[in-house]
Scaffold this motif. Structure first.
Motif, PDB file in Angstrom:
ATOM      1  N   THR A 235     -74.451 -28.274 -34.279  1.00 37.03           N
ATOM      2  CA  THR A 235     -75.218 -27.543 -35.297  1.00 37.03           C
ATOM      3  C   THR A 235     -76.229 -26.624 -34.634  1.00 37.03           C
ATOM      4  O   THR A 235     -76.443 -25.491 -35.074  1.00 37.03           O
ATOM      5  CB  THR A 235     -75.950 -28.545 -36.225  1.00 37.03           C
ATOM      6  N   VAL A 236     -76.846 -27.111 -33.569  1.00 36.71           N
ATOM      7  CA  VAL A 236     -77.838 -26.279 -32.876  1.00 36.71           C
ATOM      8  C   VAL A 236     -77.144 -25.041 -32.293  1.00 36.71           C
ATOM      9  O   VAL A 236     -77.637 -23.915 -32.438  1.00 36.71           O
ATOM     10  CB  VAL A 236     -78.571 -27.101 -31.794  1.00 36.71           C
ATOM     11  N   PRO A 250     -87.505 -32.462 -23.595  1.00 39.51           N
ATOM     12  CA  PRO A 250     -86.610 -32.078 -22.502  1.00 39.51           C
ATOM     13  C   PRO A 250     -85.146 -32.450 -22.734  1.00 39.51           C
ATOM     14  O   PRO A 250     -84.245 -31.720 -22.311  1.00 39.51           O
ATOM     15  CB  PRO A 250     -87.206 -32.817 -21.300  1.00 39.51           C
ATOM     16  N   THR A 251     -84.892 -33.567 -23.428  1.00 40.21           N
ATOM     17  CA  THR A 251     -83.495 -33.964 -23.695  1.00 40.21           C
ATOM     18  C   THR A 251     -82.732 -32.859 -24.434  1.00 40.21           C
ATOM     19  O   THR A 251     -81.540 -32.653 -24.197  1.00 40.21           O
ATOM     20  CB  THR A 251     -83.460 -35.294 -24.501  1.00 40.21           C
ATOM     21  N   LEU A 256     -78.307 -29.114 -23.933  1.00 43.74           N
ATOM     22  CA  LEU A 256     -77.784 -27.739 -24.048  1.00 43.74           C
ATOM     23  C   LEU A 256     -77.159 -27.302 -22.728  1.00 43.74           C
ATOM     24  O   LEU A 256     -76.064 -26.726 -22.703  1.00 43.74           O
ATOM     25  CB  LEU A 256     -78.909 -26.775 -24.447  1.00 43.74           C
ATOM     26  N   LEU A 257     -77.847 -27.614 -21.622  1.00 49.76           N
ATOM     27  CA  LEU A 257     -77.335 -27.185 -20.317  1.00 49.76           C
ATOM     28  C   LEU A 257     -76.036 -27.888 -19.946  1.00 49.76           C
ATOM     29  O   LEU A 257     -75.229 -27.361 -19.178  1.00 49.76           O
ATOM     30  CB  LEU A 257     -78.394 -27.413 -19.231  1.00 49.76           C
ATOM     31  N   ASP A 258     -75.835 -29.093 -20.484  1.00 55.89           N
ATOM     32  CA  ASP A 258     -74.589 -29.831 -20.198  1.00 55.89           C
ATOM     33  C   ASP A 258     -73.398 -29.241 -20.950  1.00 55.89           C
ATOM     34  O   ASP A 258     -72.271 -29.725 -20.793  1.00 55.89           O
ATOM     35  CB  ASP A 258     -74.737 -31.307 -20.611  1.00 55.89           C
ATOM     36  N   LEU A 266     -75.464 -16.552 -26.281  1.00 50.84           N
ATOM     37  CA  LEU A 266     -75.949 -17.318 -27.428  1.00 50.84           C
ATOM     38  C   LEU A 266     -77.480 -17.353 -27.469  1.00 50.84           C
ATOM     39  O   LEU A 266     -78.085 -17.405 -28.543  1.00 50.84           O
ATOM     40  CB  LEU A 266     -75.408 -18.754 -27.324  1.00 50.84           C
ATOM     41  N   ALA A 267     -78.106 -17.338 -26.292  1.00 49.60           N
ATOM     42  CA  ALA A 267     -79.555 -17.539 -26.234  1.00 49.60           C
ATOM     43  C   ALA A 267     -80.333 -16.263 -25.938  1.00 49.60           C
ATOM     44  O   ALA A 267     -81.557 -16.226 -26.092  1.00 49.60           O
ATOM     45  CB  ALA A 267     -79.872 -18.578 -25.150  1.00 49.60           C
ATOM     46  N   GLY A 268     -79.601 -15.213 -25.535  1.00 42.98           N
ATOM     47  CA  GLY A 268     -80.274 -14.014 -25.033  1.00 42.98           C
ATOM     48  C   GLY A 268     -81.276 -13.403 -25.996  1.00 42.98           C
ATOM     49  O   GLY A 268     -82.335 -12.934 -25.595  1.00 42.98           O
ATOM     50  N   HIS A 269     -80.952 -13.438 -27.314  1.00 43.68           N
ATOM     51  CA  HIS A 269     -81.815 -12.773 -28.299  1.00 43.68           C
ATOM     52  C   HIS A 269     -83.100 -13.534 -28.573  1.00 43.68           C
ATOM     53  O   HIS A 269     -83.979 -13.026 -29.261  1.00 43.68           O
ATOM     54  CB  HIS A 269     -81.042 -12.656 -29.618  1.00 43.68           C
TER      55      HIS A 269
END
Ligand code: MCA
Ligand code: AMP
Length: 504
Positions: A235-236, A250-251, A256-258, A266-269
């Motif tokens: 969902t995130v 931090p989790t 997300l990194l995993d 996806l995160a650039g904006h």
């Protein structure tokens, strides 16, 4: 007439149809609708006979109505106690009794097991459900969407947040309207939140992070929140493109990194990623930057103080540090024994003072006096230093505390239960590195001479008494606990011995 939290967080947008909450089913709740719902709940609470200063304990799933109920309490001059939805009846009983709560609100599924406990302590029980079918919601539905806010002074208590202690007994931290509002004002300004922000909200709303940091900041800024019931990776990832900002423990960031699907595209904006509640490994910070180009902004706070320090919004966000004291916050590093301020760069006890610092622990004057100095400095229990550039580093804890996935677990609470188990002579509970939660709980038991404790029975007992997140993820048996010459258990030796318990 004044009611600081209502006047600043609810009233300014109460007449606007601007979106406040975006829900997973694509519904949107406007500021006007949210404000109206707080009025309806305030009427329903008043109709239960509750008066200004009464305590309302709330153990309800995250939903727009749960959030509205919390702000209804503020509007009606009541003190709210948000409680972890994982707490067992035994844990809830303590909070209700200690706070003298006049009312307890929970999901219908929990009502039958909670009723005898809370009514035994004189609290009325009402229910609130995500689908709107609770008894308090039915009562609220029948009321109007206006309610004159009850007069409150800035120094009046708005919330009790329970925080455990090294003795194993939880303490109700009393947070005033001024504590909450002043910190939200500082954070909006410091982190540049505006009405254009859309915050991805996947935190629980029974703790400082999800409630006071995330929600109060967004209400003050007039922005909106993608309001998710919990942190669910798919969902995130789905909703991130619609957000401008996210706050997480931090989790959230390691999960997300995993995931290969979490990409720069996806995160650039995004405008801002913020982390707190537990240490963010410098390595996670660097990996996140390498993947997305964003430097996570790490900040440091506590239940008793709200937020104390933050890395800069404009400026160098340094991995492994929690940044500078926020405007209005005095921070010093002191000798833990004498309380004398140490020279810059030396490691000691972090103490903080400011309008953010709580009023004390409910009905525990000795504990308040032990941690809150007469000159207003609060002794955090965190060990750290301030470097030559002014960045604060947290290097350890002077308190015996485990932080697992952003939740605090006090070993003493578990040790008291474990020591009482058949066949157990004594126990020590430690936190060791955990790939997902940062720290994972390990219980080390010493059997009584000739005994073999029944570990399944012990696990079953713990399951009855403790919320799932607190329960040991491993139980180990040992002949004797390592002790120093003073007889104190050397937990550092145990932490080293069991350090690899959860490594991948
Ligand atoms: C769930 N479990 C946990 C945790 N969460 N165990 C240890 N630590 C945890 N944090 C248990 C579950 O009960 C379950 O046990 C098993 O682990 C697997 O659960 P899972 O589904 O993977 O967990 P999840 O539902 O995805 O939750 C993980 C989470 C969540 C998303 C990291 O714990 C979370 O939202 N944490 C945020 C906490 C927070 O908001 N802290 C802020 C405090 P079983 O299988 O036995 O049932 S405010 C604060 O600290 C200060 C003031 C500040 O500075 O912000
Ligand atoms: P609590 O108020 O009980 O939720 O927990 C507060 C504690 O979380 C603090 O005293 C710190 O030990 C820890 N904490 C919060 N934010 C950070 C952070 N960014 N880095 C390290 N520890 C943190």
């Amino acid at each position: 007439m004044a009611n600081p939290l209502y006047d600043r967080l609810i009233a300014p947008h109460a007449g606007t149809e601007t979106p406040f909450l975006h829900l997973p089913d694509s519904r949107t709740i406007s500021y006007a609708a949210f404000a109206g719902r707080t009025a309806q709940f305030a009427h329903a609470l008043a109709a239960m006979g509750l008066n200004a200063g009464d305590r309302v304990a709330i153990q309800a799933e995250k939903s727009p109505d749960t959030l509205a109920l919390i702000f209804a309490c503020a509007r009606a001059g009541l003190i709210f106690l948000p409680l972890n939805t994982g707490y067992t009846p035994a844990e809830i009983g303590y909070f209700v009794e200690n706070s003298g709560a006049a009312a307890f609100v929970c999901d219908a599924t929990r009502a039958d097991q909670m009723r005898p406990v809370v009514e035994g302590f004189g609290a009325q029980l009402a229910t609130l459900d995500p689908d709107g079918s609770g008894s308090l919601q039915a009562a609220a539905d029948g009321h109007g969407t206006d309610f004159p806010p009850v007069d409150r002074n800035p120094d009046d208590v708005a919330a009790f947040l329970y925080t455990s202690g090294t003795t194993g007994r939880s303490k109700g931290a009393m947070l005033t309207h001024e504590n909450l509002l002043s910190n939200a004002e500082t954070l909006v300004d410091h982190w540049g939140f505006t009405a254009d922000d859309v915050l991805l909200h996947a935190l629980p709303i029974f703790h400082t992070h999800g409630l006071f940091v995330a929600t109060n900041v967004m209400l003050l800024a007039g922005g909106s929140m993608i309001f998710l019931p919990k942190f669910d990776l798919d969902t995130v990832l789905r909703d991130l493109p619609k957000a401008t900002s996210m706050m997480g423990v931090p989790t959230f960031y390691t999960r997300l990194l995993d995931t290969p699907a979490f990409t720069k595209d996806l995160a650039g904006h995004m405008r801002l990623f913020i982390s707190g509640s537990a240490p963010l490994l410098a390595d996670t910070h660097r990996q996140f930057e390498a993947r997305t180009g964003h430097r996570i902004l790490e900040r440091y706070g506590m239940t008793e103080t709200n937020m104390n320090t933050s890395n800069p919004y404009d400026g160098d966000r340094r991995p492994g540090t929690v940044g500078f004291p926020l405007p209005g916050v005095d921070l010093k590093v002191c000798d833990p024994e004498t309380g004398e301020t140490l020279p810059r760069g030396e490691i000691g006890m972090i103490e903080v003072r400011g309008p953010n610092v709580f009023k004390g622990y409910w009905q525990m004057p000795e504990k308040t006096a032990a941690e809150l100095r007469a000159d207003g400095f609060f002794i955090t229990g965190d060990l750290g230093l301030q470097d030559a550039d002014g960045y604060v580093h947290i290097v350890g804890r002077g308190k015996d505390l485990i932080i697992s996935g952003g939740y605090n677990i006090y070993p003493k609470e578990l040790e008291l239960l474990l020591d009482d188990q058949p066949g157990v002579a004594e126990s020590a509970v430690i936190g060791v590195p955990h790939p997902d939660f940062g720290e994972g709980v390990v219980a080390v038991l010493v059997p009584e001479a000739g005994a073999s404790p029944d570990l399944d029975a012990i696990r079953a007992h713990l399951a009855e008494s403790l919320a799932a997140f607190k329960r040991p993820k491993r139980i180990e048996l040992i002949d004797a606990l390592p002790r120093n010459t003073m007889g104190k258990v050397q937990k550092n030796i145990l932490r080293d011995a069991y350090a690899d318990s959860f490594t991948k």
